[in-house]
Design a protein around this motif. Structure first.
Motif, PDB file in Angstrom:
ATOM      1  N   ALA A 167       7.316  -2.153   0.300  1.00  0.00           N
ATOM      2  CA  ALA A 167       7.921  -0.895  -0.170  1.00  0.00           C
ATOM      3  C   ALA A 167       8.055  -0.891  -1.685  1.00  0.00           C
ATOM      4  O   ALA A 167       7.817   0.133  -2.334  1.00  0.00           O
ATOM      5  N   ASP A 168       8.404  -2.031  -2.248  1.00  0.00           N
ATOM      6  CA  ASP A 168       8.627  -2.107  -3.688  1.00  0.00           C
ATOM      7  C   ASP A 168       7.328  -2.206  -4.490  1.00  0.00           C
ATOM      8  O   ASP A 168       7.145  -1.506  -5.486  1.00  0.00           O
ATOM      9  N   ALA A 169       6.410  -3.066  -4.051  1.00  0.00           N
ATOM     10  CA  ALA A 169       5.216  -3.337  -4.856  1.00  0.00           C
ATOM     11  C   ALA A 169       4.032  -2.427  -4.530  1.00  0.00           C
ATOM     12  O   ALA A 169       3.183  -2.203  -5.392  1.00  0.00           O
ATOM     13  N   VAL A 170       3.971  -1.898  -3.312  1.00  0.00           N
ATOM     14  CA  VAL A 170       2.810  -1.089  -2.930  1.00  0.00           C
ATOM     15  C   VAL A 170       3.152   0.395  -2.908  1.00  0.00           C
ATOM     16  O   VAL A 170       2.487   1.205  -3.545  1.00  0.00           O
ATOM     17  N   MET A 171       4.181   0.759  -2.175  1.00  0.00           N
ATOM     18  CA  MET A 171       4.483   2.176  -2.001  1.00  0.00           C
ATOM     19  C   MET A 171       5.022   2.836  -3.271  1.00  0.00           C
ATOM     20  O   MET A 171       4.906   4.047  -3.428  1.00  0.00           O
ATOM     21  N   LYS A 172       5.573   2.059  -4.179  1.00  0.00           N
ATOM     22  CA  LYS A 172       6.042   2.616  -5.450  1.00  0.00           C
ATOM     23  C   LYS A 172       4.945   2.630  -6.515  1.00  0.00           C
ATOM     24  O   LYS A 172       5.161   3.121  -7.608  1.00  0.00           O
ATOM     25  N   ASN A 173       3.783   2.108  -6.174  1.00  0.00           N
ATOM     26  CA  ASN A 173       2.659   2.061  -7.100  1.00  0.00           C
ATOM     27  C   ASN A 173       1.948   3.416  -7.098  1.00  0.00           C
ATOM     28  O   ASN A 173       1.379   3.817  -6.075  1.00  0.00           O
ATOM     29  N   PRO A 174       1.962   4.130  -8.204  1.00  0.00           N
ATOM     30  CA  PRO A 174       1.340   5.461  -8.220  1.00  0.00           C
ATOM     31  C   PRO A 174      -0.184   5.422  -8.062  1.00  0.00           C
ATOM     32  O   PRO A 174      -0.792   6.448  -7.774  1.00  0.00           O
ATOM     33  N   PHE A 175      -0.800   4.259  -8.202  1.00  0.00           N
ATOM     34  CA  PHE A 175      -2.247   4.155  -8.088  1.00  0.00           C
ATOM     35  C   PHE A 175      -2.700   3.745  -6.687  1.00  0.00           C
ATOM     36  O   PHE A 175      -3.894   3.665  -6.418  1.00  0.00           O
ATOM     37  N   HIS A 176      -1.744   3.480  -5.789  1.00  0.00           N
ATOM     38  CA  HIS A 176      -2.102   3.108  -4.418  1.00  0.00           C
ATOM     39  C   HIS A 176      -2.205   4.350  -3.547  1.00  0.00           C
ATOM     40  O   HIS A 176      -1.339   5.213  -3.565  1.00  0.00           O
ATOM     41  N   THR A 177      -3.268   4.437  -2.774  1.00  0.00           N
ATOM     42  CA  THR A 177      -3.446   5.517  -1.817  1.00  0.00           C
ATOM     43  C   THR A 177      -2.964   5.035  -0.455  1.00  0.00           C
ATOM     44  O   THR A 177      -3.469   4.030   0.052  1.00  0.00           O
ATOM     45  N   PRO A 178      -1.988   5.719   0.137  1.00  0.00           N
ATOM     46  CA  PRO A 178      -1.483   5.292   1.449  1.00  0.00           C
ATOM     47  C   PRO A 178      -2.601   5.193   2.485  1.00  0.00           C
ATOM     48  O   PRO A 178      -3.567   5.954   2.448  1.00  0.00           O
ATOM     49  N   GLU A 179      -2.465   4.245   3.374  1.00  0.00           N
ATOM     50  CA  GLU A 179      -3.399   3.970   4.470  1.00  0.00           C
ATOM     51  C   GLU A 179      -4.705   3.310   4.017  1.00  0.00           C
ATOM     52  O   GLU A 179      -5.591   3.087   4.830  1.00  0.00           O
ATOM     53  N   MET A 180      -4.818   3.010   2.741  1.00  0.00           N
ATOM     54  CA  MET A 180      -6.019   2.348   2.220  1.00  0.00           C
ATOM     55  C   MET A 180      -5.713   0.869   1.983  1.00  0.00           C
ATOM     56  O   MET A 180      -4.551   0.471   1.924  1.00  0.00           O
ATOM     57  N   PRO A 181      -6.748   0.026   1.840  1.00  0.00           N
ATOM     58  CA  PRO A 181      -6.511  -1.398   1.606  1.00  0.00           C
ATOM     59  C   PRO A 181      -5.588  -1.648   0.418  1.00  0.00           C
ATOM     60  O   PRO A 181      -5.630  -0.930  -0.583  1.00  0.00           O
ATOM     61  N   ILE A 182      -4.758  -2.655   0.575  1.00  0.00           N
ATOM     62  CA  ILE A 182      -3.788  -3.005  -0.465  1.00  0.00           C
ATOM     63  C   ILE A 182      -4.484  -3.887  -1.489  1.00  0.00           C
ATOM     64  O   ILE A 182      -4.944  -4.983  -1.169  1.00  0.00           O
ATOM     65  N   ARG A 183      -4.552  -3.404  -2.706  1.00  0.00           N
ATOM     66  CA  ARG A 183      -5.170  -4.138  -3.811  1.00  0.00           C
ATOM     67  C   ARG A 183      -4.158  -4.255  -4.940  1.00  0.00           C
ATOM     68  O   ARG A 183      -4.398  -3.828  -6.050  1.00  0.00           O
ATOM     69  N   SER A 184      -3.030  -4.851  -4.629  1.00  0.00           N
ATOM     70  CA  SER A 184      -1.952  -4.980  -5.599  1.00  0.00           C
ATOM     71  C   SER A 184      -1.710  -6.450  -5.903  1.00  0.00           C
ATOM     72  O   SER A 184      -1.323  -7.218  -5.025  1.00  0.00           O
ATOM     73  N   GLU A 185      -1.944  -6.817  -7.140  1.00  0.00           N
ATOM     74  CA  GLU A 185      -1.724  -8.201  -7.546  1.00  0.00           C
ATOM     75  C   GLU A 185      -0.244  -8.566  -7.430  1.00  0.00           C
ATOM     76  O   GLU A 185       0.096  -9.678  -7.045  1.00  0.00           O
ATOM     77  N   GLY A 186       0.644  -7.615  -7.739  1.00  0.00           N
ATOM     78  CA  GLY A 186       2.078  -7.852  -7.622  1.00  0.00           C
ATOM     79  C   GLY A 186       2.487  -8.137  -6.191  1.00  0.00           C
ATOM     80  O   GLY A 186       3.289  -9.033  -5.922  1.00  0.00           O
ATOM     81  N   PHE A 187       1.932  -7.375  -5.230  1.00  0.00           N
ATOM     82  CA  PHE A 187       2.221  -7.599  -3.818  1.00  0.00           C
ATOM     83  C   PHE A 187       1.714  -8.966  -3.391  1.00  0.00           C
ATOM     84  O   PHE A 187       2.436  -9.741  -2.765  1.00  0.00           O
ATOM     85  N   ASP A 188       0.478  -9.273  -3.748  1.00  0.00           N
ATOM     86  CA  ASP A 188      -0.135 -10.549  -3.359  1.00  0.00           C
ATOM     87  C   ASP A 188       0.643 -11.724  -3.929  1.00  0.00           C
ATOM     88  O   ASP A 188       0.898 -12.710  -3.241  1.00  0.00           O
ATOM     89  N   THR A 189       1.069 -11.622  -5.183  1.00  0.00           N
ATOM     90  CA  THR A 189       1.834 -12.701  -5.834  1.00  0.00           C
ATOM     91  C   THR A 189       3.176 -12.899  -5.140  1.00  0.00           C
ATOM     92  O   THR A 189       3.563 -14.026  -4.844  1.00  0.00           O
ATOM     93  N   ARG A 190       3.869 -11.803  -4.864  1.00  0.00           N
ATOM     94  CA  ARG A 190       5.191 -11.908  -4.244  1.00  0.00           C
ATOM     95  C   ARG A 190       5.102 -12.414  -2.806  1.00  0.00           C
ATOM     96  O   ARG A 190       5.961 -13.172  -2.353  1.00  0.00           O
ATOM     97  N   ILE A 191       4.042 -12.034  -2.088  1.00  0.00           N
ATOM     98  CA  ILE A 191       3.832 -12.562  -0.733  1.00  0.00           C
ATOM     99  C   ILE A 191       3.558 -14.055  -0.801  1.00  0.00           C
ATOM    100  O   ILE A 191       4.063 -14.838  -0.001  1.00  0.00           O
ATOM    101  N   GLY A 192       2.759 -14.465  -1.780  1.00  0.00           N
ATOM    102  CA  GLY A 192       2.485 -15.885  -1.965  1.00  0.00           C
ATOM    103  C   GLY A 192       3.749 -16.678  -2.262  1.00  0.00           C
ATOM    104  O   GLY A 192       3.928 -17.796  -1.764  1.00  0.00           O
ATOM    105  N   GLN A 193       4.629 -16.117  -3.074  1.00  0.00           N
ATOM    106  CA  GLN A 193       5.897 -16.797  -3.370  1.00  0.00           C
ATOM    107  C   GLN A 193       6.781 -16.888  -2.137  1.00  0.00           C
ATOM    108  O   GLN A 193       7.455 -17.882  -1.921  1.00  0.00           O
ATOM    109  N   LEU A 194       6.766 -15.847  -1.303  1.00  0.00           N
ATOM    110  CA  LEU A 194       7.603 -15.840  -0.109  1.00  0.00           C
ATOM    111  C   LEU A 194       7.059 -16.760   0.968  1.00  0.00           C
ATOM    112  O   LEU A 194       7.804 -17.529   1.571  1.00  0.00           O
ATOM    113  N   LEU A 195       5.756 -16.708   1.197  1.00  0.00           N
ATOM    114  CA  LEU A 195       5.164 -17.417   2.335  1.00  0.00           C
ATOM    115  C   LEU A 195       4.315 -18.629   1.961  1.00  0.00           C
ATOM    116  O   LEU A 195       4.083 -19.482   2.816  1.00  0.00           O
ATOM    117  N   GLY A 196       3.835 -18.662   0.721  1.00  0.00           N
ATOM    118  CA  GLY A 196       2.859 -19.660   0.323  1.00  0.00           C
ATOM    119  C   GLY A 196       3.345 -21.066   0.336  1.00  0.00           C
ATOM    120  O   GLY A 196       2.686 -22.014   0.513  1.00  0.00           O
TER     121      GLY A 196
END
Length: 132
Positions: free
Chosen positions: A103-132
């Motif tokens: 919700a924070d890193a993807v849905m608040k990103n004005p360049f992300h199109t809903p229902e399309m592949p997630i290409r957010s470095e911020g999302f990927d980094t934060r997921i890596g910190q949480l789960l990596g």
């Protein structure tokens, strides 16, 4: 934590994000991941209609012999699927945190199109910190 992988499936059943952690999951092709996500979407839809006691939001946990799939269905129909060991006690909490990051890193990103592949470095980094 024994977390093997994370999938994000859009409301149409398309895989919009996939990430593996460690060597627990086999390496699959992109097409194989898409087929699996679509199949899981179908299973989830079927289980939501099979409830003998009224309405249901579908399967929340699917267990195998060596792993389980924990599913979080959001109000918008997006599914977050976490593959874990059978004894992982924090899967629901982790899925909620993943949803908050989404919700924070993807849905608040004005360049992300809903229902399309997630290409957010911020999302990927934060997921890596949480789960990596």
């Amino acid at each position: 934590m024994a977390i093997f992988g994370l999938w994000v499936i859009n409301k149409a059943g398309g895989l919009v994000y996939e990430r593996s952690f460690g060597d627990g999951l086999p390496h699959l092709t992109s097409n194989e991941y898409l087929v699996l996500a679509g199949t899981l979407h179908g299973i989830h839809a079927i289980t939501s209609r099979l409830s003998p006691t009224g309405s249901s939001s579908g399967a929340h946990v699917i267990s195998g012999e060596t792993f389980k799939m924990n599913i979080l269905l959001t109000a918008t129909g997006t599914k977050f699927v976490l593959m874990t060991s059978l004894v992982e006690p924090t899967a629901d909490t982790v899925l909620q945190k993943v949803y908050e990051i989404y919700a924070d890193a993807v849905m608040k990103n004005p360049f992300h199109t809903p229902e399309m592949p997630i290409r957010s470095e911020g999302f990927d980094t934060r997921i890596g910190q949480l789960l990596g």
